[in-house]
Design a protein around this motif. Structure first.
Motif, PDB file in Angstrom:
ATOM      1  N   PRO A 120       0.830  -1.206   0.000  1.00  0.00           N
ATOM      2  CA  PRO A 120       0.000   0.000   0.000  1.00  0.00           C
ATOM      3  C   PRO A 120       0.862   1.253   0.000  1.00  0.00           C
ATOM      4  O   PRO A 120       1.976   1.237   0.525  1.00  0.00           O
ATOM      5  CB  PRO A 120      -0.802  -0.115   1.295  1.00  0.00           C
ATOM      6  N   PRO A 121       0.350   2.360  -0.586  1.00  0.00           N
ATOM      7  CA  PRO A 121       1.141   3.584  -0.621  1.00  0.00           C
ATOM      8  C   PRO A 121       1.443   4.117   0.783  1.00  0.00           C
ATOM      9  O   PRO A 121       0.658   3.931   1.701  1.00  0.00           O
ATOM     10  CB  PRO A 121       0.253   4.576  -1.380  1.00  0.00           C
ATOM     11  N   VAL A 122       2.593   4.740   0.918  1.00  0.00           N
ATOM     12  CA  VAL A 122       2.990   5.355   2.185  1.00  0.00           C
ATOM     13  C   VAL A 122       2.466   6.792   2.178  1.00  0.00           C
ATOM     14  O   VAL A 122       2.620   7.512   1.195  1.00  0.00           O
ATOM     15  CB  VAL A 122       4.537   5.396   2.287  1.00  0.00           C
ATOM     16  N   GLU A 123       1.856   7.199   3.286  1.00  0.00           N
ATOM     17  CA  GLU A 123       1.431   8.599   3.408  1.00  0.00           C
ATOM     18  C   GLU A 123       2.650   9.477   3.640  1.00  0.00           C
ATOM     19  O   GLU A 123       3.475   9.169   4.485  1.00  0.00           O
ATOM     20  CB  GLU A 123       0.511   8.776   4.629  1.00  0.00           C
ATOM     21  N   VAL A 124       2.727  10.576   2.909  1.00  0.00           N
ATOM     22  CA  VAL A 124       3.820  11.508   3.162  1.00  0.00           C
ATOM     23  C   VAL A 124       3.292  12.937   3.304  1.00  0.00           C
ATOM     24  O   VAL A 124       2.278  13.317   2.703  1.00  0.00           O
ATOM     25  CB  VAL A 124       4.911  11.461   2.056  1.00  0.00           C
ATOM     26  N   LEU A 125       3.990  13.695   4.135  1.00  0.00           N
ATOM     27  CA  LEU A 125       3.727  15.118   4.287  1.00  0.00           C
ATOM     28  C   LEU A 125       5.044  15.844   4.091  1.00  0.00           C
ATOM     29  O   LEU A 125       6.113  15.298   4.379  1.00  0.00           O
ATOM     30  CB  LEU A 125       3.176  15.452   5.676  1.00  0.00           C
ATOM     31  N   VAL A 126       4.963  17.054   3.600  1.00  0.00           N
ATOM     32  CA  VAL A 126       6.170  17.845   3.403  1.00  0.00           C
ATOM     33  C   VAL A 126       6.360  18.767   4.604  1.00  0.00           C
ATOM     34  O   VAL A 126       5.448  19.511   4.981  1.00  0.00           O
ATOM     35  CB  VAL A 126       6.082  18.673   2.108  1.00  0.00           C
ATOM     36  N   GLU A 127       7.542  18.690   5.211  1.00  0.00           N
ATOM     37  CA  GLU A 127       7.848  19.595   6.318  1.00  0.00           C
ATOM     38  C   GLU A 127       8.335  20.921   5.746  1.00  0.00           C
ATOM     39  O   GLU A 127       9.243  20.962   4.919  1.00  0.00           O
ATOM     40  CB  GLU A 127       8.920  19.004   7.239  1.00  0.00           C
ATOM     41  N   VAL A 128       7.712  21.997   6.205  1.00  0.00           N
ATOM     42  CA  VAL A 128       8.066  23.323   5.713  1.00  0.00           C
ATOM     43  C   VAL A 128       8.647  24.145   6.864  1.00  0.00           C
ATOM     44  O   VAL A 128       8.083  24.185   7.959  1.00  0.00           O
ATOM     45  CB  VAL A 128       6.838  24.055   5.118  1.00  0.00           C
ATOM     46  N   ASN A 129       9.750  24.788   6.592  1.00  0.00           N
ATOM     47  CA  ASN A 129      10.367  25.697   7.563  1.00  0.00           C
ATOM     48  C   ASN A 129       9.742  27.075   7.369  1.00  0.00           C
ATOM     49  O   ASN A 129      10.253  27.899   6.627  1.00  0.00           O
ATOM     50  CB  ASN A 129      11.882  25.710   7.332  1.00  0.00           C
ATOM     51  N   VAL A 130       8.627  27.306   8.052  1.00  0.00           N
ATOM     52  CA  VAL A 130       7.905  28.554   7.800  1.00  0.00           C
ATOM     53  C   VAL A 130       8.556  29.754   8.491  1.00  0.00           C
ATOM     54  O   VAL A 130       8.336  30.894   8.098  1.00  0.00           O
ATOM     55  CB  VAL A 130       6.408  28.484   8.201  1.00  0.00           C
ATOM     56  N   LEU A 148       6.555  18.927  -4.076  1.00  0.00           N
ATOM     57  CA  LEU A 148       5.266  18.244  -4.216  1.00  0.00           C
ATOM     58  C   LEU A 148       5.178  17.545  -5.567  1.00  0.00           C
ATOM     59  O   LEU A 148       4.679  16.426  -5.684  1.00  0.00           O
ATOM     60  CB  LEU A 148       4.110  19.249  -4.066  1.00  0.00           C
ATOM     61  N   GLU A 149       5.695  18.222  -6.579  1.00  0.00           N
ATOM     62  CA  GLU A 149       5.657  17.621  -7.912  1.00  0.00           C
ATOM     63  C   GLU A 149       6.497  16.347  -7.970  1.00  0.00           C
ATOM     64  O   GLU A 149       6.086  15.337  -8.543  1.00  0.00           O
ATOM     65  CB  GLU A 149       6.162  18.637  -8.936  1.00  0.00           C
ATOM     66  N   ALA A 150       7.670  16.386  -7.339  1.00  0.00           N
ATOM     67  CA  ALA A 150       8.523  15.190  -7.321  1.00  0.00           C
ATOM     68  C   ALA A 150       7.806  14.041  -6.610  1.00  0.00           C
ATOM     69  O   ALA A 150       7.818  12.895  -7.075  1.00  0.00           O
ATOM     70  CB  ALA A 150       9.846  15.502  -6.620  1.00  0.00           C
ATOM     71  N   LEU A 151       7.160  14.339  -5.508  1.00  0.00           N
ATOM     72  CA  LEU A 151       6.463  13.290  -4.745  1.00  0.00           C
ATOM     73  C   LEU A 151       5.313  12.695  -5.553  1.00  0.00           C
ATOM     74  O   LEU A 151       5.062  11.488  -5.510  1.00  0.00           O
ATOM     75  CB  LEU A 151       5.934  13.866  -3.431  1.00  0.00           C
ATOM     76  N   ARG A 152       4.626  13.553  -6.293  1.00  0.00           N
ATOM     77  CA  ARG A 152       3.462  13.067  -7.040  1.00  0.00           C
ATOM     78  C   ARG A 152       3.855  12.186  -8.213  1.00  0.00           C
ATOM     79  O   ARG A 152       3.009  11.523  -8.800  1.00  0.00           O
ATOM     80  CB  ARG A 152       2.622  14.249  -7.525  1.00  0.00           C
ATOM     81  N   GLY A 153       5.139  12.146  -8.533  1.00  0.00           N
ATOM     82  CA  GLY A 153       5.605  11.260  -9.595  1.00  0.00           C
ATOM     83  C   GLY A 153       5.629   9.787  -9.186  1.00  0.00           C
ATOM     84  O   GLY A 153       5.876   8.923 -10.010  1.00  0.00           O
ATOM     85  N   TYR A 154       5.400   9.507  -7.913  1.00  0.00           N
ATOM     86  CA  TYR A 154       5.469   8.117  -7.437  1.00  0.00           C
ATOM     87  C   TYR A 154       4.107   7.651  -6.951  1.00  0.00           C
ATOM     88  O   TYR A 154       3.570   8.183  -5.984  1.00  0.00           O
ATOM     89  CB  TYR A 154       6.473   7.996  -6.288  1.00  0.00           C
ATOM     90  N   SER A 155       3.581   6.614  -7.593  1.00  0.00           N
ATOM     91  CA  SER A 155       2.240   6.143  -7.223  1.00  0.00           C
ATOM     92  C   SER A 155       2.244   5.454  -5.857  1.00  0.00           C
ATOM     93  O   SER A 155       1.196   5.287  -5.235  1.00  0.00           O
ATOM     94  CB  SER A 155       1.706   5.188  -8.282  1.00  0.00           C
ATOM     95  N   CYS A 156       3.413   5.059  -5.385  1.00  0.00           N
ATOM     96  CA  CYS A 156       3.496   4.373  -4.088  1.00  0.00           C
ATOM     97  C   CYS A 156       3.608   5.367  -2.936  1.00  0.00           C
ATOM     98  O   CYS A 156       3.725   4.977  -1.782  1.00  0.00           O
ATOM     99  CB  CYS A 156       4.693   3.453  -4.091  1.00  0.00           C
ATOM    100  N   GLY A 191      -4.871  23.601  -2.129  1.00  0.00           N
ATOM    101  CA  GLY A 191      -6.075  23.587  -1.316  1.00  0.00           C
ATOM    102  C   GLY A 191      -6.290  22.252  -0.641  1.00  0.00           C
ATOM    103  O   GLY A 191      -5.521  21.300  -0.837  1.00  0.00           O
ATOM    104  N   SER A 192      -7.342  22.187   0.151  1.00  0.00           N
ATOM    105  CA  SER A 192      -7.542  21.034   1.018  1.00  0.00           C
ATOM    106  C   SER A 192      -8.035  19.797   0.267  1.00  0.00           C
ATOM    107  O   SER A 192      -7.997  18.702   0.786  1.00  0.00           O
ATOM    108  CB  SER A 192      -8.508  21.389   2.142  1.00  0.00           C
ATOM    109  N   ALA A 193      -8.485  19.958  -0.976  1.00  0.00           N
ATOM    110  CA  ALA A 193      -8.956  18.776  -1.701  1.00  0.00           C
ATOM    111  C   ALA A 193      -7.788  17.845  -2.016  1.00  0.00           C
ATOM    112  O   ALA A 193      -7.897  16.628  -1.885  1.00  0.00           O
ATOM    113  CB  ALA A 193      -9.668  19.188  -2.982  1.00  0.00           C
ATOM    114  N   THR A 194      -6.648  18.404  -2.419  1.00  0.00           N
ATOM    115  CA  THR A 194      -5.517  17.546  -2.749  1.00  0.00           C
ATOM    116  C   THR A 194      -4.493  17.431  -1.619  1.00  0.00           C
ATOM    117  O   THR A 194      -3.721  16.484  -1.591  1.00  0.00           O
ATOM    118  CB  THR A 194      -4.793  18.033  -4.010  1.00  0.00           C
ATOM    119  N   LEU A 195      -4.470  18.382  -0.709  1.00  0.00           N
ATOM    120  CA  LEU A 195      -3.551  18.305   0.433  1.00  0.00           C
ATOM    121  C   LEU A 195      -4.367  18.477   1.720  1.00  0.00           C
ATOM    122  O   LEU A 195      -4.353  19.540   2.337  1.00  0.00           O
ATOM    123  CB  LEU A 195      -2.485  19.412   0.351  1.00  0.00           C
TER     124      LEU A 195
END
Ligand SMILES: *Cc1c(COP(=O)(O)O)cnc(C)c1O
Length: 233
Positions: A120-130, A148-156, A191-195
């Protein structure tokens, strides 16, 4: 009721109250119990009290605890500390979500390794240094879109959202603008629909995080008590 169970209950009440105050449903912000440097027995107590999501900061400690506690059905491990690329292979078999992806190099390593493993795919979040503090990990806000674009290149890999740690402060209100910043970065990206997920807020500032839209709060001290200092080895 055990101490841990009692503390867990009061943290749940804090989260629900904070959510109600800002018109959110009381279960819209979920709790990660941060068990770093705490023994497996404490985690068992929290599990017995219904807690399923646990957070760890160090890859080795996460793997060790996942191994010791593999009899606990449905337990989910969240990696919330800085992740080195050479630890990716080790944690992938046991981790449910990684909240700290902060570079394209790490994303690529994760994607390649997860693809090779299958499952199953692994959930990932991007850590941002705000805050832009030099001592903080996390990507710069300007790096967010390519990452985000790099991450979306992997279906897993299933990209769930953003995570941040605000600068340390005595006053929890000081954290609020950083939480709001993370939310607006998310809104600006997609937005919240995709993230959907915002991972922010700890023992001292979970109310501010919930007010700013947190969907995951990461709480250690208020559940398990103060931690022993980290022993450097
Ligand atoms: C330790 C830690 C927490 C929990 O902090 P407490 O103040 O003990 O609730 C949350 N998030 C991260 C990234 C941590 O390292």
């Amino acid at each position: 009721m055990s101490d841990v169970a009692q503390c867990l209950q009061s943290v749940r009440e804090r989260i629900a109250a904070a959510a109600r105050r800002c018109g959110r449903s009381p279960d819209s912000a979920r709790l990660i119990a941060v068990s770093k440097r705490k023994p497996a027995t404490d985690i068992r107590e929290a599990y017995a009290a219904g807690q399923r999501d646990f957070g760890e900061n160090y890859a080795q400690e996460l793997v060790d605890k996942a191994t010791q506690l593999q009899d606990l059905e449905g337990i989910r491990w969240h990696m919330i500390g800085h992740l080195q690329r050479n630890k990716v292979r080790q944690i992938l078999p046991v981790v449910h979500a990684i909240h700290t992806v902060d570079s394209v190099r790490l994303a690529t390593e994760l994607g390649r390794r997860a693809e090779a493993r299958g499952g199953p795919p692994v959930e990932v979040l991007v850590e941002v240094n705000v805050s832009g503090e030099a001592s903080k990990s996390g990507c710069e806000p300007s790096q967010l879109a390519p990452l985000l674009e790099a991450l979306r290149g992997y279906s897993c890999l299933s990209v769930h959202g953003l995570m941040t740690v605000p600068p340390a402060s005595e006053d929890p209100e000081h954290a609020l603008p950083y939480f709001e910043r993370l939310r607006s970065l998310r809104d600006a990206q997609a937005g919240s629909a995709t993230l959907p997920d915002l991972s922010m807020g700890m023992t001292s500032d979970l109310e501010q995080a919930v007010a700013a839209g947190a969907t995951w709060v990461r709480v250690g001290t208020a559940i398990f008590g103060a931690r022993p200092a980290r022993i450097e080895s």
